[in-house]
Design an enzyme around this catalytic site. Structure first.
Site, PDB file in Angstrom:
ATOM      1  N   ARG A 115    -114.530 -18.123  10.501  1.00 54.29           N
ATOM      2  CA  ARG A 115    -113.278 -18.750  10.410  1.00 54.29           C
ATOM      3  C   ARG A 115    -112.393 -18.483   9.454  1.00 54.29           C
ATOM      4  NH1 ARG A 115    -114.114 -22.108  15.395  1.00 54.29           N
ATOM      5  NH2 ARG A 115    -112.233 -22.897  16.482  1.00 54.29           N
ATOM      6  N   ARG A 117    -104.842 -26.806  15.406  1.00 51.15           N
ATOM      7  CA  ARG A 117    -106.324 -25.656  15.206  1.00 51.15           C
ATOM      8  C   ARG A 117    -105.391 -24.198  15.630  1.00 51.15           C
ATOM      9  NH1 ARG A 117    -108.605 -28.014  20.338  1.00 51.15           N
ATOM     10  NH2 ARG A 117    -110.363 -26.293  20.103  1.00 51.15           N
ATOM     11  N   ARG A 172    -108.085 -27.196  29.981  1.00 47.20           N
ATOM     12  CA  ARG A 172    -109.481 -26.933  29.981  1.00 47.20           C
ATOM     13  C   ARG A 172    -110.650 -29.011  29.984  1.00 47.20           C
ATOM     14  NH1 ARG A 172    -111.953 -23.993  24.998  1.00 47.20           N
ATOM     15  NH2 ARG A 172    -110.263 -25.553  23.977  1.00 47.20           N
ATOM     16  N   ARG A 201    -112.221 -32.846  25.856  1.00 42.34           N
ATOM     17  CA  ARG A 201    -112.550 -32.138  24.646  1.00 42.34           C
ATOM     18  C   ARG A 201    -111.337 -33.625  23.825  1.00 42.34           C
ATOM     19  NH1 ARG A 201    -113.962 -26.783  22.988  1.00 42.34           N
ATOM     20  NH2 ARG A 201    -112.866 -27.429  20.983  1.00 42.34           N
ATOM     21  N   LYS A 216    -113.405 -17.248  24.142  1.00 43.22           N
ATOM     22  CA  LYS A 216    -114.721 -16.794  23.350  1.00 43.22           C
ATOM     23  C   LYS A 216    -115.815 -16.973  24.070  1.00 43.22           C
ATOM     24  CE  LYS A 216    -113.554 -19.050  19.696  1.00 43.22           C
ATOM     25  NZ  LYS A 216    -112.328 -19.732  19.882  1.00 43.22           N
TER      26      LYS A 216
HETATM   27  P1  AMP Z   1    -114.152 -24.685  19.160  1.00 41.96           P
HETATM   28  O1  AMP Z   1    -115.253 -25.181  19.650  1.00 41.96           O
HETATM   29  O2  AMP Z   1    -114.562 -23.293  18.153  1.00 41.96           O
HETATM   30  O3  AMP Z   1    -113.009 -24.385  19.852  1.00 41.96           O
HETATM   31  O4  AMP Z   1    -114.258 -25.187  17.427  1.00 41.96           O
HETATM   32  C1  AMP Z   1    -113.933 -26.644  17.264  1.00 41.96           C
HETATM   33  C2  AMP Z   1    -114.122 -27.739  15.770  1.00 41.96           C
HETATM   34  O5  AMP Z   1    -114.966 -27.567  15.385  1.00 41.96           O
HETATM   35  C3  AMP Z   1    -112.899 -26.790  15.226  1.00 41.96           C
HETATM   36  O6  AMP Z   1    -111.682 -27.170  15.382  1.00 41.96           O
HETATM   37  C4  AMP Z   1    -113.272 -27.511  13.391  1.00 41.96           C
HETATM   38  O7  AMP Z   1    -113.530 -28.756  13.638  1.00 41.96           O
HETATM   39  C5  AMP Z   1    -115.333 -27.266  13.541  1.00 41.96           C
HETATM   40  N1  AMP Z   1    -115.424 -25.797  14.196  1.00 41.96           N
HETATM   41  C6  AMP Z   1    -116.133 -25.061  14.705  1.00 41.96           C
HETATM   42  N2  AMP Z   1    -116.144 -23.833  14.402  1.00 41.96           N
HETATM   43  C7  AMP Z   1    -116.205 -24.459  12.538  1.00 41.96           C
HETATM   44  C8  AMP Z   1    -115.795 -23.177  11.518  1.00 41.96           C
HETATM   45  N3  AMP Z   1    -116.490 -21.645  11.678  1.00 41.96           N
HETATM   46  N4  AMP Z   1    -115.886 -23.821  10.477  1.00 41.96           N
HETATM   47  C9  AMP Z   1    -114.920 -24.728  10.338  1.00 41.96           C
HETATM   48  N5  AMP Z   1    -114.737 -25.617  11.344  1.00 41.96           N
HETATM   49  C10 AMP Z   1    -115.605 -25.171  12.489  1.00 41.96           C
END
Ligand code: AMP
Length: 220
Positions: free
Chosen positions: A88, A171, A127, A160, A13
């Site tokens: 989400r 996740r 990653r 990360r 994404k």
């Molecule tokens: P990502 O970089 O999109 O994988 O997001 C990393 C982390 O940020 C996720 O595992 C959540 O803890 C938090 N996060 C990101 N986007 C959201 C969202 N739309 N709602 C809730 N938590 C989020």
């Protein structure tokens, strides 16, 4: 033009949304990146974000929706936006519809990048991300030109904190129990465009461009 990029962690994404936002000249809002920028600060909200993100859990909707609404009110977002990692869950999807409607806008398309679970795990394992600009790399499929350094800004690369096996499992769990229901939600509204996310970055990029072209959203 407002477009959502939907898919599990590791589906690509972030990479594809960044490319598409350049092509369409739209602001790219990645909630994960936004939260990572805030969580390194020494504030109460940073601490709260960290406590959820470290475990791979969702940040509470009330916080997430407020932050996205703030971004939607910036002048840069007036002509459109690419949402990456938001919404989400159903509650966030409904909140997005409402926030756009309040501004006289609507969501145009939802690009769902579909990748098998085995492929997701292998992608996340390799990653590496730039500490400064958050550009993602992969040890095998997308290595940087100089190992450890970001091609875009020269920043250092790191893995990360939530790419550990435990947080990753959480996740993916949340993705399949909460986020995947959005596929139905957006199919019903006629906005979903499904794209095969397997293969190299260029091929997926081409598939997304073709899928959007077919639905009259034209990358330039
Ligand atoms: P990502 O970089 O999109 O994988 O997001 C990393 C982390 O940020 C996720 O595992 C959540 O803890 C938090 N996060 C990101 N986007 C959201 C969202 N739309 N709602 C809730 N938590 C989020």
């Amino acid at each position: 033009m407002y477009i959502v990029f939907l898919g599990a962690a590791g589906a690509g994404k972030g990479t594809q949304a960044a490319k598409m936002s350049k092509a369409l000249k739209l602001t790219h809002l990645a909630t994960g990146n936004l939260f990572r920028q805030i969580q390194v600060q020494n504030t109460e909200i940073a601490q709260l974000l960290r406590s959820y993100m470290e475990k791979g859990e969702l940040v509470p909707d009330e916080v997430t929706i407020r932050m996205v609404s703030e971004q939607l009110s910036t002048p840069d977002s007036a002509s459109g936006m690419i949402f990456d990692g938001f919404p989400r869950n159903l509650n966030q999807a409904e909140a997005l519809d409402k926030a756009l409607a309040e501004r006289g806008k609507t969501l145009d398309k939802v690009v769902y990048i579909k990748v098998s679970e085995g492929e997701l795990l292998s992608r996340i394992g390799g990653r590496w991300v730039c500490r400064k600009c958050q550009t993602p790399y992969h040890t095998v499929t997308a290595p940087p030109e100089v190992w450890g350094k970001c091609d875009q800004c020269g920043g250092g690369l790191h893995q990360r904190a939530d790419d550990t096996e435990e947080a990753m499992k959480k996740r993916l769990d949340i993705y399949f129990t909460e986020t995947a229901s959005l596929i139905d939600y957006y199919t019903r509204s006629g906005k979903l465009v499904e794209v095969d996310g397997e293969g190299d970055i260029k091929s997926v990029e081409r598939r997304i461009a073709e899928a959007l072209n077919k639905t009259a959203v034209r990358p330039v």
